[in-house]
Motif scaffolding. Structure first.
Motif, PDB file in Angstrom:
ATOM      1  N   ASN A  62       0.835  -1.198   0.000  1.00  0.00           N
ATOM      2  CA  ASN A  62       0.000   0.000   0.000  1.00  0.00           C
ATOM      3  C   ASN A  62       0.874   1.254   0.000  1.00  0.00           C
ATOM      4  N   HIS A  63       0.793   2.037  -1.075  1.00  0.00           N
ATOM      5  CA  HIS A  63       1.516   3.315  -1.126  1.00  0.00           C
ATOM      6  C   HIS A  63       0.773   4.277  -0.213  1.00  0.00           C
ATOM      7  N   PHE A  64       1.426   4.633   0.920  1.00  0.00           N
ATOM      8  CA  PHE A  64       0.735   5.458   1.913  1.00  0.00           C
ATOM      9  C   PHE A  64       1.506   6.693   2.340  1.00  0.00           C
ATOM     10  N   ILE A  65       2.770   6.810   1.950  1.00  0.00           N
ATOM     11  CA  ILE A  65       3.573   8.005   2.230  1.00  0.00           C
ATOM     12  C   ILE A  65       4.335   8.376   0.969  1.00  0.00           C
ATOM     13  N   THR A  66       4.401   9.682   0.697  1.00  0.00           N
ATOM     14  CA  THR A  66       5.204  10.200  -0.406  1.00  0.00           C
ATOM     15  C   THR A  66       6.143  11.266   0.135  1.00  0.00           C
ATOM     16  N   LEU A  67       7.425  11.143  -0.167  1.00  0.00           N
ATOM     17  CA  LEU A  67       8.378  12.169   0.222  1.00  0.00           C
ATOM     18  C   LEU A  67       8.115  13.425  -0.591  1.00  0.00           C
ATOM     19  N   THR A  68       8.205  14.583   0.057  1.00  0.00           N
ATOM     20  CA  THR A  68       7.978  15.859  -0.613  1.00  0.00           C
ATOM     21  C   THR A  68       9.248  16.705  -0.676  1.00  0.00           C
ATOM     22  N   SER A  69      10.310  16.284   0.004  1.00  0.00           N
ATOM     23  CA  SER A  69      11.602  16.969  -0.095  1.00  0.00           C
ATOM     24  C   SER A  69      12.706  15.962   0.190  1.00  0.00           C
ATOM     25  N   GLY A  70      13.908  16.329  -0.215  1.00  0.00           N
ATOM     26  CA  GLY A  70      15.072  15.494   0.067  1.00  0.00           C
ATOM     27  C   GLY A  70      15.361  14.434  -0.974  1.00  0.00           C
ATOM     28  N   HIS A  71      14.682  14.493  -2.112  1.00  0.00           N
ATOM     29  CA  HIS A  71      14.885  13.466  -3.140  1.00  0.00           C
ATOM     30  C   HIS A  71      16.344  13.350  -3.580  1.00  0.00           C
ATOM     31  N   GLU A  72      17.079  14.457  -3.507  1.00  0.00           N
ATOM     32  CA  GLU A  72      18.485  14.433  -3.903  1.00  0.00           C
ATOM     33  C   GLU A  72      19.321  13.539  -2.989  1.00  0.00           C
ATOM     34  N   ASN A  73      18.790  13.169  -1.834  1.00  0.00           N
ATOM     35  CA  ASN A  73      19.513  12.314  -0.893  1.00  0.00           C
ATOM     36  C   ASN A  73      19.046  10.862  -0.893  1.00  0.00           C
ATOM     37  N   LEU A  74      18.057  10.537  -1.703  1.00  0.00           N
ATOM     38  CA  LEU A  74      17.542   9.155  -1.707  1.00  0.00           C
ATOM     39  C   LEU A  74      18.601   8.144  -2.127  1.00  0.00           C
ATOM     40  N   MET A  75      19.279   8.381  -3.234  1.00  0.00           N
ATOM     41  CA  MET A  75      20.300   7.441  -3.700  1.00  0.00           C
ATOM     42  C   MET A  75      21.451   7.362  -2.695  1.00  0.00           C
ATOM     43  N   LYS A  76      21.799   8.498  -2.086  1.00  0.00           N
ATOM     44  CA  LYS A  76      22.850   8.498  -1.059  1.00  0.00           C
ATOM     45  C   LYS A  76      22.436   7.618   0.118  1.00  0.00           C
ATOM     46  N   LEU A  77      21.180   7.730   0.543  1.00  0.00           N
ATOM     47  CA  LEU A  77      20.688   6.894   1.637  1.00  0.00           C
ATOM     48  C   LEU A  77      20.730   5.426   1.249  1.00  0.00           C
ATOM     49  N   GLY A  78      20.229   5.097   0.066  1.00  0.00           N
ATOM     50  CA  GLY A  78      20.229   3.707  -0.378  1.00  0.00           C
ATOM     51  C   GLY A  78      21.623   3.119  -0.429  1.00  0.00           C
ATOM     52  N   ASN A  79      22.572   3.873  -0.978  1.00  0.00           N
ATOM     53  CA  ASN A  79      23.949   3.382  -1.053  1.00  0.00           C
ATOM     54  C   ASN A  79      24.581   3.261   0.327  1.00  0.00           C
ATOM     55  N   LEU A  80      24.255   4.174   1.241  1.00  0.00           N
ATOM     56  CA  LEU A  80      24.748   4.087   2.610  1.00  0.00           C
ATOM     57  C   LEU A  80      24.281   2.787   3.263  1.00  0.00           C
ATOM     58  N   VAL A  81      22.999   2.475   3.127  1.00  0.00           N
ATOM     59  CA  VAL A  81      22.455   1.247   3.716  1.00  0.00           C
ATOM     60  C   VAL A  81      23.051   0.020   3.037  1.00  0.00           C
ATOM     61  N   LEU A  82      23.206   0.071   1.716  1.00  0.00           N
ATOM     62  CA  LEU A  82      23.762  -1.066   0.977  1.00  0.00           C
ATOM     63  C   LEU A  82      25.192  -1.372   1.409  1.00  0.00           C
ATOM     64  N   TRP A  83      26.025  -0.349   1.518  1.00  0.00           N
ATOM     65  CA  TRP A  83      27.452  -0.558   1.744  1.00  0.00           C
ATOM     66  C   TRP A  83      27.874  -0.487   3.203  1.00  0.00           C
ATOM     67  N   GLU A  84      27.065   0.178   4.050  1.00  0.00           N
ATOM     68  CA  GLU A  84      27.480   0.313   5.445  1.00  0.00           C
ATOM     69  C   GLU A  84      26.518  -0.331   6.432  1.00  0.00           C
ATOM     70  N   GLY A  85      25.370  -0.813   5.956  1.00  0.00           N
ATOM     71  CA  GLY A  85      24.471  -1.555   6.821  1.00  0.00           C
ATOM     72  C   GLY A  85      23.314  -0.740   7.370  1.00  0.00           C
TER      73      GLY A  85
END
Length: 138
Positions: A105-128
């Protein structure tokens, strides 16, 4: 419109609850706010991070469900053939598990900070695992 602040790892995102499209899911999630957990990288779905919730029951059925959330969309899988989970897409996602294709169920949409999404994903992928915190905006 209900606005949220989401802090994930070192990043902060503004967001909105999709109350018209997913009213029951939004109401169930509002009951647990403020909500804190950890995100880990998805195993099957592509570019996403998730909060595994085991057999937690939010008491909701499918509404506004999708297998392909866009970057910045947060979905709740209410459980069934796989465990309950919350997923944040940071790139391309084909939501699935070892059991096969899923929809959440799509229930939340980010409205700011999209420029940091890939950074967050890569941080979780490589650092846990990273902390994540959801709260109502002031």
């Amino acid at each position: 419109m209900t606005k949220l602040v989401i802090k994930a790892g070192p990043y902060t995102f503004d967001a909105k609850l999709e109350e018209e499209a997913a009213p029951k899911t939004c109401a169930a999630f509002r009951k647990v706010l403020p909500y804190q957990s950890q995100i880990v990288h998805v195993r099957w779905s592509g570019e996403g991070v998730w909060i595994p919730l085991g057999d937690h029951d939010f008491g909701v059925e499918y509404e506004n469900h999708t297998s392909h959330p866009a970057p910045g969309h947060i979905i709740l899988y209410p459980g069934g053939i796989s465990e309950t989970e919350i997923l944040l897409a940071y790139g391309g996602v084909d939501f699935s598990s070892k059991m096969g294709q899923l929809a959440g169920n799509h229930f939340i949409t980010l409205t700011s900070g999209h420029e940091n999404l890939m950074k967050l994903g890569n941080l979780v992928l490589w650092e846990g695992a990273q902390d994540i915190h959801f709260e109502l905006a002031d």
